[in-house]
Design a protein around this motif. Structure first.
Motif, PDB file in Angstrom:
ATOM      1  N   ALA A  27       0.848  -1.192   0.000  1.00  0.00           N
ATOM      2  CA  ALA A  27       0.000   0.000   0.000  1.00  0.00           C
ATOM      3  C   ALA A  27       0.880   1.237   0.000  1.00  0.00           C
ATOM      4  N   ALA A  28       0.461   2.226  -0.750  1.00  0.00           N
ATOM      5  CA  ALA A  28       1.145   3.519  -0.782  1.00  0.00           C
ATOM      6  C   ALA A  28       0.224   4.508  -1.468  1.00  0.00           C
ATOM      7  N   MET A  29       0.252   5.712  -1.001  1.00  0.00           N
ATOM      8  CA  MET A  29      -0.521   6.756  -1.657  1.00  0.00           C
ATOM      9  C   MET A  29       0.084   6.984  -3.038  1.00  0.00           C
ATOM     10  N   LEU A  30      -0.738   7.397  -3.977  1.00  0.00           N
ATOM     11  CA  LEU A  30      -0.329   7.515  -5.373  1.00  0.00           C
ATOM     12  C   LEU A  30       0.957   8.317  -5.541  1.00  0.00           C
ATOM     13  N   GLY A  31       1.070   9.450  -4.882  1.00  0.00           N
ATOM     14  CA  GLY A  31       2.259  10.290  -5.005  1.00  0.00           C
ATOM     15  C   GLY A  31       3.507   9.688  -4.395  1.00  0.00           C
ATOM     16  N   ASP A  32       3.341   8.683  -3.548  1.00  0.00           N
ATOM     17  CA  ASP A  32       4.474   8.048  -2.880  1.00  0.00           C
ATOM     18  C   ASP A  32       4.902   6.738  -3.518  1.00  0.00           C
ATOM     19  N   LEU A  33       4.193   6.295  -4.533  1.00  0.00           N
ATOM     20  CA  LEU A  33       4.518   5.014  -5.167  1.00  0.00           C
ATOM     21  C   LEU A  33       5.876   5.083  -5.863  1.00  0.00           C
ATOM     22  N   ALA A  34       6.698   4.115  -5.573  1.00  0.00           N
ATOM     23  CA  ALA A  34       7.989   3.987  -6.242  1.00  0.00           C
ATOM     24  C   ALA A  34       7.818   3.071  -7.452  1.00  0.00           C
ATOM     25  N   ASP A  35       8.673   3.252  -8.448  1.00  0.00           N
ATOM     26  CA  ASP A  35       8.618   2.415  -9.644  1.00  0.00           C
ATOM     27  C   ASP A  35       8.675   0.931  -9.296  1.00  0.00           C
ATOM     28  N   GLU A  36       9.482   0.581  -8.310  1.00  0.00           N
ATOM     29  CA  GLU A  36       9.621  -0.822  -7.915  1.00  0.00           C
ATOM     30  C   GLU A  36       8.308  -1.381  -7.371  1.00  0.00           C
ATOM     31  N   GLN A  37       7.564  -0.557  -6.617  1.00  0.00           N
ATOM     32  CA  GLN A  37       6.277  -1.009  -6.090  1.00  0.00           C
ATOM     33  C   GLN A  37       5.276  -1.242  -7.215  1.00  0.00           C
ATOM     34  N   ILE A  38       5.266  -0.354  -8.169  1.00  0.00           N
ATOM     35  CA  ILE A  38       4.350  -0.501  -9.299  1.00  0.00           C
ATOM     36  C   ILE A  38       4.706  -1.748 -10.090  1.00  0.00           C
TER      37      ILE A  38
END
Length: 184
Positions: A27-38
């Motif tokens: 889980a992460a807010m959209l602005g905090d998403l890292a490329d690796e998480q995506i």
């Protein structure tokens, strides 16, 4: 996978069906998403589905069932990447059906046994009206799901009287427009 699939219909019996139940949780807010998480969220659902599609599109499958989530339809705080991965499954199921190939995307709600969800996450779901389904009841639906000719179906235990006002607090949601009204 490339070494395994050619063995069906020869060394192994013909492949007649496929369940794709891949998941990843973060889980992460959209602005905090890292490329690796995506990437780690999309890989099992998007890349995995594409590989299975390529390997089975010429197979005479009776069914191809993929596990999606209500998050794809309803969204969830901190889960935009999860919603996107599941939306791919839903859209791809419609693509395969339009091409004459079997695929059903099931937008599952919360289960009573959710090993990857924290107690806090489970409480949040319940507070927003997404109640746990009894696993036994959900499993009993698999025969109907396998036989379905639909591209997408949602199976969830939802208290619409709780969920609808929460999800519509800031704006109307067309999907929820008629749910929870006395007239429906």
């Amino acid at each position: 996978m490339n070494a395994l699939f050619p063995r069906f219909g020869g060394e192994f019996p013909p492949l007649r069906g496929m369940f794709h139940v891949a998941t990843a949780v973060s889980a992460a807010m959209l602005g905090d998403l890292a490329d690796e998480q995506i990437e780690s969220m999309l890989r099992p659902k998007v890349a995995g589905t594409w590989v299975l599609h390529e390997l089975t599109k010429m197979q005479p499958l009776d069914f191809f069932l993929v596990f999606s989530s209500t998050t794809s339809l309803l969204g969830a705080k901190g889960m935009a990447h999860y919603a996107a991965a599941n939306q791919f499954l839903d859209s791809f199921a419609h693509y395969r059906r339009a091409a004459g190939l079997p695929m059903l995307s099931v937008n599952w709600g919360a289960w009573d046994v959710m090993r990857l969800a924290s107690q806090e996450d489970r409480l949040y779901l319940t507070e927003t009206g997404i109640l746990p389904m009894q696993s036994e009841k959900a499993f009993n639906l698999f025969g109907d799901l396998i036989a379905s000719r639909r591209a997408q179906v949602m199976i969830a235990n939802i208290d619409w009287d709780i969920l609808k006002p929460i999800f519509e607090a800031r704006r109307a949601r067309p999907l929820l427009e008629k749910l929870g009204n006395a007239d429906t």
